[in-house]
Design a protein around this motif. Structure first.
Motif, PDB file in Angstrom:
ATOM      1  N   PHE A 161       0.693  -1.288   0.019  1.00 57.40           N
ATOM      2  CA  PHE A 161      -0.153  -0.085   0.063  1.00 57.40           C
ATOM      3  C   PHE A 161       0.923   1.250  -0.010  1.00 57.40           C
ATOM      4  CE2 PHE A 161      -4.128  -2.073   1.970  1.00 57.40           C
ATOM      5  CZ  PHE A 161      -4.365  -2.683   0.905  1.00 57.40           C
ATOM      6  N   GLN A 162       2.103   1.208   0.562  1.00 54.23           N
ATOM      7  CA  GLN A 162       2.930   2.523   0.385  1.00 54.23           C
ATOM      8  C   GLN A 162       3.373   2.456  -0.980  1.00 54.23           C
ATOM      9  OE1 GLN A 162       5.700   0.996   3.900  1.00 54.23           O
ATOM     10  NE2 GLN A 162       5.879   3.142   3.988  1.00 54.23           N
ATOM     11  N   TYR A 163       3.742   1.458  -1.645  1.00 55.46           N
ATOM     12  CA  TYR A 163       4.207   1.664  -2.972  1.00 55.46           C
ATOM     13  C   TYR A 163       2.915   1.940  -3.982  1.00 55.46           C
ATOM     14  CZ  TYR A 163       8.699  -0.614  -2.460  1.00 55.46           C
ATOM     15  OH  TYR A 163      10.248  -0.735  -2.039  1.00 55.46           O
ATOM     16  N   HIS A 164       1.658   1.485  -3.627  1.00 54.85           N
ATOM     17  CA  HIS A 164       0.586   2.240  -4.137  1.00 54.85           C
ATOM     18  C   HIS A 164       0.296   3.741  -3.891  1.00 54.85           C
ATOM     19  CE1 HIS A 164      -4.138   1.913  -4.462  1.00 54.85           C
ATOM     20  NE2 HIS A 164      -3.730   2.267  -5.590  1.00 54.85           N
ATOM     21  N   GLY A 165       0.564   4.174  -2.938  1.00 54.74           N
ATOM     22  CA  GLY A 165       0.851   5.772  -2.635  1.00 54.74           C
ATOM     23  C   GLY A 165       1.736   6.373  -3.308  1.00 54.74           C
ATOM     24  N   ALA A 166       2.874   5.562  -3.412  1.00 48.71           N
ATOM     25  CA  ALA A 166       3.919   6.188  -4.343  1.00 48.71           C
ATOM     26  C   ALA A 166       3.970   6.260  -5.873  1.00 48.71           C
ATOM     27  CB  ALA A 166       5.269   5.230  -4.195  1.00 48.71           C
ATOM     28  N   GLU A 167       3.180   5.214  -6.174  1.00 52.24           N
ATOM     29  CA  GLU A 167       2.507   5.042  -7.638  1.00 52.24           C
ATOM     30  C   GLU A 167       1.560   6.326  -8.048  1.00 52.24           C
ATOM     31  OE1 GLU A 167      -1.142   3.263 -10.025  1.00 52.24           O
ATOM     32  OE2 GLU A 167      -0.277   2.145  -8.215  1.00 52.24           O
ATOM     33  N   HIS A 168       0.723   6.641  -7.096  1.00 50.91           N
ATOM     34  CA  HIS A 168      -0.193   7.609  -7.214  1.00 50.91           C
ATOM     35  C   HIS A 168       0.412   9.234  -7.254  1.00 50.91           C
ATOM     36  CE1 HIS A 168      -4.250   5.540  -5.857  1.00 50.91           C
ATOM     37  NE2 HIS A 168      -3.567   5.016  -6.853  1.00 50.91           N
ATOM     38  N   LYS A 169       1.386   9.376  -6.319  1.00 51.23           N
ATOM     39  CA  LYS A 169       2.176  10.526  -6.223  1.00 51.23           C
ATOM     40  C   LYS A 169       2.865  10.767  -7.475  1.00 51.23           C
ATOM     41  CE  LYS A 169       2.707  10.841  -1.059  1.00 51.23           C
ATOM     42  NZ  LYS A 169       2.929  12.095  -1.085  1.00 51.23           N
ATOM     43  N   PRO A 272       4.285   6.886   1.392  1.00 50.51           N
ATOM     44  CA  PRO A 272       5.640   6.197   1.046  1.00 50.51           C
ATOM     45  C   PRO A 272       6.721   6.963   1.450  1.00 50.51           C
ATOM     46  CG  PRO A 272       4.807   7.425  -0.929  1.00 50.51           C
ATOM     47  CD  PRO A 272       3.837   7.577   0.075  1.00 50.51           C
ATOM     48  N   ASP A 273       8.002   6.119   1.812  1.00 50.91           N
ATOM     49  CA  ASP A 273       9.136   6.824   2.231  1.00 50.91           C
ATOM     50  C   ASP A 273      10.144   7.333   0.909  1.00 50.91           C
ATOM     51  OD1 ASP A 273      10.537   4.597   1.194  1.00 50.91           O
ATOM     52  OD2 ASP A 273      10.611   3.565   3.249  1.00 50.91           O
ATOM     53  N   ASP A 274      11.073   7.863   0.831  1.00 52.01           N
ATOM     54  CA  ASP A 274      11.924   8.159  -0.244  1.00 52.01           C
ATOM     55  C   ASP A 274      12.375   7.238  -1.205  1.00 52.01           C
ATOM     56  OD1 ASP A 274      11.164  10.904   0.590  1.00 52.01           O
ATOM     57  OD2 ASP A 274      13.258  11.516   1.033  1.00 52.01           O
ATOM     58  N   SER A 275      12.603   6.066  -0.564  1.00 55.21           N
ATOM     59  CA  SER A 275      13.201   4.916  -1.211  1.00 55.21           C
ATOM     60  C   SER A 275      12.048   4.217  -2.119  1.00 55.21           C
ATOM     61  CB  SER A 275      13.895   4.060  -0.299  1.00 55.21           C
ATOM     62  OG  SER A 275      12.843   3.245   0.455  1.00 55.21           O
ATOM     63  N   GLN A 276      10.960   4.378  -1.386  1.00 58.44           N
ATOM     64  CA  GLN A 276       9.919   3.836  -2.363  1.00 58.44           C
ATOM     65  C   GLN A 276       9.496   4.739  -3.450  1.00 58.44           C
ATOM     66  OE1 GLN A 276       7.519   3.461   1.282  1.00 58.44           O
ATOM     67  NE2 GLN A 276       7.546   1.077   0.957  1.00 58.44           N
ATOM     68  N   LEU A 277       9.470   5.982  -3.129  1.00 59.51           N
ATOM     69  CA  LEU A 277       9.470   7.159  -4.348  1.00 59.51           C
ATOM     70  C   LEU A 277      10.072   7.035  -5.501  1.00 59.51           C
ATOM     71  CD1 LEU A 277       8.458  10.256  -2.304  1.00 59.51           C
ATOM     72  CD2 LEU A 277       6.819   8.775  -3.356  1.00 59.51           C
ATOM     73  N   GLU A 278      11.588   6.570  -5.022  1.00 56.51           N
ATOM     74  CA  GLU A 278      12.544   6.575  -6.166  1.00 56.51           C
ATOM     75  C   GLU A 278      12.039   5.234  -7.192  1.00 56.51           C
ATOM     76  OE1 GLU A 278      16.336   7.897  -3.627  1.00 56.51           O
ATOM     77  OE2 GLU A 278      15.972   5.597  -3.904  1.00 56.51           O
ATOM     78  N   VAL A 279      11.759   4.181  -6.460  1.00 56.66           N
ATOM     79  CA  VAL A 279      11.112   3.002  -7.320  1.00 56.66           C
ATOM     80  C   VAL A 279      10.232   3.410  -8.200  1.00 56.66           C
ATOM     81  CG1 VAL A 279      10.009   0.860  -7.309  1.00 56.66           C
ATOM     82  CG2 VAL A 279      12.048   1.347  -5.523  1.00 56.66           C
ATOM     83  N   ALA A 280       9.143   4.276  -7.613  1.00 58.38           N
ATOM     84  CA  ALA A 280       8.145   4.295  -8.565  1.00 58.38           C
ATOM     85  C   ALA A 280       8.151   5.442  -9.826  1.00 58.38           C
ATOM     86  CB  ALA A 280       6.838   5.061  -7.648  1.00 58.38           C
ATOM     87  N   ILE A 281       9.279   6.261  -9.470  1.00 61.55           N
ATOM     88  CA  ILE A 281       9.708   7.347 -10.432  1.00 61.55           C
ATOM     89  C   ILE A 281      10.544   6.240 -11.609  1.00 61.55           C
ATOM     90  CG2 ILE A 281      11.609   9.080 -10.853  1.00 61.55           C
ATOM     91  CD1 ILE A 281      10.690  10.128  -7.865  1.00 61.55           C
ATOM     92  N   LYS A 282      11.656   5.561 -11.173  1.00 63.10           N
ATOM     93  CA  LYS A 282      12.113   4.931 -12.046  1.00 63.10           C
ATOM     94  C   LYS A 282      11.220   4.076 -12.880  1.00 63.10           C
ATOM     95  CE  LYS A 282      15.995   3.130 -13.589  1.00 63.10           C
ATOM     96  NZ  LYS A 282      16.695   3.821 -14.706  1.00 63.10           N
ATOM     97  N   SER A 283      10.232   3.465 -12.549  1.00 57.90           N
ATOM     98  CA  SER A 283       9.415   2.564 -13.288  1.00 57.90           C
ATOM     99  C   SER A 283       8.674   3.470 -14.121  1.00 57.90           C
ATOM    100  CB  SER A 283       8.393   1.858 -12.442  1.00 57.90           C
ATOM    101  OG  SER A 283       7.260   1.220 -13.082  1.00 57.90           O
ATOM    102  N   MET A 284       8.197   4.568 -13.877  1.00 62.22           N
ATOM    103  CA  MET A 284       7.491   5.714 -14.670  1.00 62.22           C
ATOM    104  C   MET A 284       8.520   6.020 -15.655  1.00 62.22           C
ATOM    105  SD  MET A 284       5.421   9.036 -14.040  1.00 62.22           S
ATOM    106  CE  MET A 284       3.935   8.326 -13.551  1.00 62.22           C
ATOM    107  N   GLN A 285       9.592   6.485 -15.539  1.00 59.79           N
ATOM    108  CA  GLN A 285      10.605   6.954 -16.541  1.00 59.79           C
ATOM    109  C   GLN A 285      10.938   5.961 -17.531  1.00 59.79           C
ATOM    110  OE1 GLN A 285      13.912   7.760 -13.667  1.00 59.79           O
ATOM    111  NE2 GLN A 285      13.441  10.253 -13.797  1.00 59.79           N
ATOM    112  N   VAL A 286      11.197   4.617 -17.087  1.00 60.56           N
ATOM    113  CA  VAL A 286      11.547   3.611 -18.184  1.00 60.56           C
ATOM    114  C   VAL A 286      10.059   3.511 -18.983  1.00 60.56           C
ATOM    115  CG1 VAL A 286      11.889   1.264 -18.511  1.00 60.56           C
ATOM    116  CG2 VAL A 286      13.119   2.520 -16.773  1.00 60.56           C
ATOM    117  N   ALA A 287       9.018   3.491 -18.293  1.00 63.12           N
ATOM    118  CA  ALA A 287       7.682   3.225 -19.223  1.00 63.12           C
ATOM    119  C   ALA A 287       7.644   4.278 -20.278  1.00 63.12           C
ATOM    120  CB  ALA A 287       6.572   3.157 -18.563  1.00 63.12           C
ATOM    121  N   LEU A 288       8.021   5.727 -19.871  1.00 69.70           N
ATOM    122  CA  LEU A 288       7.782   6.752 -20.867  1.00 69.70           C
ATOM    123  C   LEU A 288       8.532   6.662 -21.719  1.00 69.70           C
ATOM    124  CD1 LEU A 288       6.822   9.526 -17.926  1.00 69.70           C
ATOM    125  CD2 LEU A 288       5.305   8.540 -19.633  1.00 69.70           C
ATOM    126  N   GLU A 289       9.849   6.629 -21.543  1.00 71.69           N
ATOM    127  CA  GLU A 289      11.125   6.449 -22.621  1.00 71.69           C
ATOM    128  C   GLU A 289      10.728   5.314 -23.529  1.00 71.69           C
ATOM    129  OE1 GLU A 289      14.597   5.439 -20.578  1.00 71.69           O
ATOM    130  OE2 GLU A 289      14.549   7.592 -19.480  1.00 71.69           O
TER     131      GLU A 289
END
Length: 301
Positions: A161-169, A272-289
């Motif tokens: 659920f924390q990663y779910h929050g990171a995904e939304h953010k 989420p904590d910052d490390s979880q935000l980093e994971v969500a950001i990485k996933s989005m960046q790769v998907a967008l590229e």
């Protein structure tokens, strides 16, 4: 690029992001590194134009999301294993079996069980078809809420659920046109109007209306079978409702409509904590590229 819609899903120690033509899964490994898997996706609407039709597209989106979600969970489960633990990739048949089992469990728990319990209450609620379906709907929503509250108390699910929050953010940040950095992502809400949690609640409510068309006097097995048959249509209608509310969420009346779904997300998301935000950001960046700027409006967060 900012005009495309991107959706996602929290997985074990990670996030899957889905753009119209791409998918990426980022998972935090036990050693601290982020493991990423990505692939291109051919929209079904290109091969089968009928899947563009209203209602049909929602039913198709539901089943395709189930398939992609199970694959993402499989990858994340393997990557989240500690070093030395054996990894196991599941084949297509195993994925199909898992999907069928999960789908069957959901139907039994959220559709057949409430119908059976309502049937037992007929001596109390009387013969009114309207009352029967209202009671059935209330029980269905109650079972759904009890299920969500129950799993939310599990430690591993709380991290999901924390990663779910990171995904939304992360999605909020992208939609705002801001750079995908931890500082920018951190300030946004965990509650998103296009969330799959809201979609499931809409399914519960739409089903009350649709099932009211089924005669109460039908035998139990007829009513149970008809609910299974009508489920794709209910999913399609619910998708159209979610899609419409997401486009008009600035209107006061629409905000009232989506409020219950946002409230429910307080159970299925955590800060989420910052490390979880980093994971969500990485996933989005790769998907967008990988997506390469394709525009679409189909995805559910």
């Amino acid at each position: 690029m900012s005009k495309i819609n991107i959706g996602g899903q929290a997985v074990l120690e990670g996030v899957m992001m889905r753009a119209p033509r791409s998918m990426a899964i980022a998972v935090r490994r036990p050693d601290g590194d982020i493991s990423v898997k990505s692939e291109t996706v051919i929209p079904l609407s290109e091969r089968f134009p009928i899947t563009k039709l209203p209602i049909v597209r929602g039913a198709v989106a539901l089943f395709s999301s189930l398939i992609i979600g199970i694959k993402a969970l499989n990858f994340s489960a393997n990557e989240a294993l500690a070093e030395g633990e054996e990894k196991e990739e599941i084949n297509d048949w195993a994925i199909a079996g898992t999907m069928a089992a999960a789908f069957g469990f959901g139907i039994l728990l959220f559709f057949i069980l409430p119908l059976y319990l309502t049937k037992l209450l007929i001596p109390i609620i009387g013969d009114s078809n309207i009352v029967f379906n209202l009671v059935d709907g209330v029980i269905r929503v109650a079972v759904f809420l009890i299920y969500i509250i129950g799993i939310s108390r599990m430690k591993d699910i709380q991290r999901v659920f924390q990663y779910h929050g990171a995904e939304h953010k992360s999605i909020f940040t992208f939609e705002a046109g801001e750079e995908l950095t931890v500082e920018n992502v951190r300030k946004y809400s965990c509650l998103h109007p296009r969330c799959g949690t809201s979609f499931l609640l809409i399914v519960m409510l739409v089903s009350i209306v649709v099932f009211s068309l089924i005669p109460k006097l039908w035998p139990f097995y007829f009513k149970a079978g008809s609910r299974i048959i009508l489920l794709p249509m209910i999913a399609g209608l619910s998708y159209e409702v979610l899609k419409w509310t997401a486009k008009h969420d600035n209107h006061a009346l629409v905000r009232m409509v989506i409020a219950p779904g946002l409230a429910l997300q307080r159970l299925t998301t955590r800060e989420p904590d910052d490390s979880q935000l980093e994971v969500a950001i990485k996933s989005m960046q790769v998907a967008l590229e990988l997506n390469d700027g394709f525009k679409d409006d189909r995805l559910v967060v």
